[in-house]
Scaffold this active site. Sequence first.
Site, PDB file in Angstrom:
ATOM      1  N   GLY A   1     158.729  76.973  31.223  1.00  0.00           N
ATOM      2  CA  GLY A   1     158.825  77.333  32.630  1.00  0.00           C
ATOM      3  C   GLY A   1     160.066  76.726  33.255  1.00  0.00           C
ATOM      4  CG  ASP A   2     159.830  75.387  37.291  1.00  0.00           C
ATOM      5  OD1 ASP A   2     158.829  75.031  36.646  1.00  0.00           O
ATOM      6  OD2 ASP A   2     159.856  75.405  38.537  1.00  0.00           O
ATOM      7  CD  GLU A   3     156.471  71.033  33.866  1.00  0.00           C
ATOM      8  OE1 GLU A   3     155.785  70.472  34.733  1.00  0.00           O
ATOM      9  OE2 GLU A   3     156.126  71.130  32.675  1.00  0.00           O
TER      10      GLU A   3
END
Length: 231
Positions: free
Chosen positions: A138-140
């Site tokens: 994801g956006d991690e």
Amino acid sequence: RESFSDLVLPVTIGSDMHWWELSASPRYDERGSFLGFRGVGSDVTAQRRSADKINHMARFDTLTGLPNRLQVNETLGEAMADADRWRGKCAFMMIDLDRFKAVNDTLGHGIGDLLLQQVALRLKSCVRASDTVGRLGGDEFVIILPEVAGASSSAVIARKAIESLARPFHLAEHEAFISASIGIATCPEHGDSVEALVKNADTAMFDAKQAGRNAYRFFTADAKAQPLLEH
């Protein structure tokens, strides 16, 4: 001078690396003098490259080329072991992108993927050669700092990352703005296992979001982990 089998050796042909698999046994003359080896060999370059590709895909994110969760955990474990061996410190940063979901939903997943790729490049430009930037999904994103003198060293890199990601992103015909919330946990103060350090860095990252985002926070003992409902 013993028989061997399935010995794989690298062979350079021109500028290309190939791999040969050899099996052979020693040969002697009638007086018992060693003459050399006789055997067979096969070119296993294609199989070797296929295996290397599979191994790479298992450990690296296909979108950004960064180490994935498996590789991150192994690299962090090695950094922690070195810190313990040399009585030093290492740090782990958990990075969550603010407003990424809005960009993804508004401009589409294709633009979102371009954004993640550019984020990866910017983060890599903020770290030292010995550091590791990874993506958990994801956006991690994460940063592993294998050798840090203290909190100030981690803070310098965290500020650089925040400033870098705050600049506008030019994505195809679009311009996007995001920010980042960063949580930092240091070994050995904040955990003596990979799981503990990751959990505490995630807790610190949540604190950064609660503080208004576009910020970094170090883990503190009185912090409490809470679920993130919106990125």
